[in-house]
Structure formats: C-alpha cells, structure tokens
Scaffold this active site. Structure first.
Site, short mmCIF file in Angstrom:
data_model
loop_
_atom_site.label_atom_id
_atom_site.label_comp_id
_atom_site.label_asym_id
_atom_site.label_seq_id
_atom_site.Cartn_x
_atom_site.Cartn_y
_atom_site.Cartn_z
CB SER A 205 17.49 -52.31 -33.60
OG SER A 205 16.22 -52.24 -33.37
CG MET B 254 14.72 -49.91 -22.15
SD MET B 254 15.22 -50.53 -23.88
CE MET B 254 14.44 -49.27 -24.84
CG MET C 193 7.59 -52.72 -29.45
SD MET C 193 7.76 -51.08 -30.01
CE MET C 193 9.72 -50.82 -30.02
CG ASP D 249 13.16 -53.77 -30.37
OD1 ASP D 249 13.42 -54.10 -29.31
OD2 ASP D 249 13.82 -52.79 -30.91
CG MET E 33 10.01 -53.48 -25.19
SD MET E 33 10.63 -51.96 -26.08
CE MET E 33 11.23 -52.87 -27.72
CG HIS F 88 17.68 -55.61 -30.13
ND1 HIS F 88 17.98 -56.14 -28.70
CD2 HIS F 88 16.63 -54.73 -29.97
CE1 HIS F 88 17.26 -55.55 -27.94
NE2 HIS F 88 16.36 -54.95 -28.62
CG ASP G 174 17.43 -50.74 -27.52
OD1 ASP G 174 17.60 -50.09 -28.48
OD2 ASP G 174 16.67 -51.69 -27.40
CG HIS H 47 13.76 -55.45 -25.78
ND1 HIS H 47 13.86 -54.33 -26.06
CD2 HIS H 47 13.15 -55.70 -24.61
CE1 HIS H 47 13.72 -53.52 -24.97
NE2 HIS H 47 13.33 -54.46 -24.01
#
Length: 217
Positions: free
Chosen positions: A7, A138, A36, A34, A68, A32, A176, A66
């Site tokens: 990550s 998650m 957001m 992320d 989110m 990974h 994760d 990912h």
C-alpha cells in the site's frame, strides 16, 4: 502462493517513486493505490494524475487501484488511462448500480474488484462473484492507514472462501487493513490469497525478507 500488494498510502509521499521502486525490488507483486474522496470515506488522498506519474516512474508492476469514492463509475476511464491494471469499487458506494459499475470497469480494459466495509455482510458480494476478478474484504474501517486488524475478519474470509468453492469460482480474495506478520497467516489460512500491507512493510527492517515470508504463506 500468497500475493503481496504493498500500500503506497504508507509510503513517504515526498519520495513516492523511490519508495515504490524499493517495494518492487523487495518482492511486491502489486502496488495498492488507495483513492479517497473525503465523501465516501473521511479522508482525501490522490487521484489519477498521481497514478499516471507513478506508472511512468515505476512501470513494471501491477497497479491494484482501490476506489474508496462515491460514484466510482465516473472516474473509471481516468484511472484506466492513468495505468490501473485492476479497479476495485465499494458495493456501498453504488447501490443499485453494481452491475453497471462492473461493466464500466470491464469495458475500460481493467480487471474488476469489489470491496465491502467490515460492517457489510459477506453475502452482499455473492450475487457478483462470477463477474469479479478480485474480492476485497476490509479488515479495518476504510479511510486511514495504520489501524488495528479486526479479528472477525478471519471468519468473514472463511465464509467468502467457502462460497467461492461451493460455486466453483476462484477470484482473488484480498484483505486490507492491519496486516502484519501476526495477522497475515490467520488471513491466508482462512482463504485470503492477496494481502495488502502498508505500515508493516515500509516500517520493516528487512522488507525483502518480509515479502518472502508473506509469499511463502
């Protein structure tokens, strides 16, 4: 063999390309990434332009993105063009538009993942398992790195793995949040095949040895 997705949320963002290159050299199978938006989760990270730059700087790795975010379908093409190999969206972000979102990701040329929060029943994923390349559970509340692993995740992984086997399906099962040398074996024993690791990886004295131990689980 267990796959390790490192990550970048836990990397030194002032030296992101170097940190990610180090992760790749240490044996990471994926990065990974992320995303957001401050709406679906209470934090803001980075968008497609950062991914595009990182992909250019560190091209030879699988980008596990990912989302989110609210309305992920709106941004699928941007992230696909920026270099995503797989796009994972949250079921909770697209009520009534799950299949449309899956099709949009598939049509972009990316592999498709779907994720759920810890409080969402695993059964919510079941109708879509045959359409997914990856399923992400998650093991913390999404939004921030460095949280403690929720122990009920182990049972949730086992339920998901059993349902996949019952239906003869084999998507990657990813977990994760709070993954380290203690929690990783619990997750793989319950059925996880991809472990997302952030703080534990970048804080390790020997990331290559850690990566090797994870991949051998």
């Amino acid at each position: 063999m267990t796959e390790l997705s490192v990550s970048v949320l836990s990397a030194d963002l002032a030296n992101l390309a170097d940190e990610c290159s180090r992760a790749v050299a240490a044996g990471a199978d994926m990065l990974h990434f992320d995303v957001m938006d401050g709406h679906f989760v209470p934090n803001i990270t980075y968008g497609a332009p950062v991914l595009k730059c990182l992909k250019k700087a560190v091209p030879d790795i699988f980008y596990d993105v990912h989302l989110m975010i609210s309305d992920p379908e709106r941004y699928v093409q941007d992230f696909a063009a920026a270099g995503a190999d797989l796009l994972t969206f949250h079921l909770e972000a697209v009520p009534g538009r799950e299949e449309q979102t899956i099709r949009a990701i598939r049509d972009s040329g990316c592999r498709v993942g779907a994720s759920i929060r810890p409080g969402t029943p695993v059964q919510a994923l079941v109708p879509y398992l045959d359409q997914l390349d990856l399923v992400l559970l998650m093991s913390v509340e999404p939004g921030f790195g460095g949280q403690a692993f929720l122990p009920e995740t182990v049972d949730r992984l086992a339920v998901l793995k059993a349902e996949c086997e019952r239906r003869g399906l084999s998507p990657r099962i990813q977990v994760d949040g709070g993954i380290n040398q203690t929690t990783a074996p619990l997750c793989t024993a319950a059925g996880a095949s991809v472990l997302v690791m952030g703080s534990a990886f970048f804080g390790a004295a020997d990331p290559a040895a850690l990566a090797k131990s994870i991949r051998e689980l």
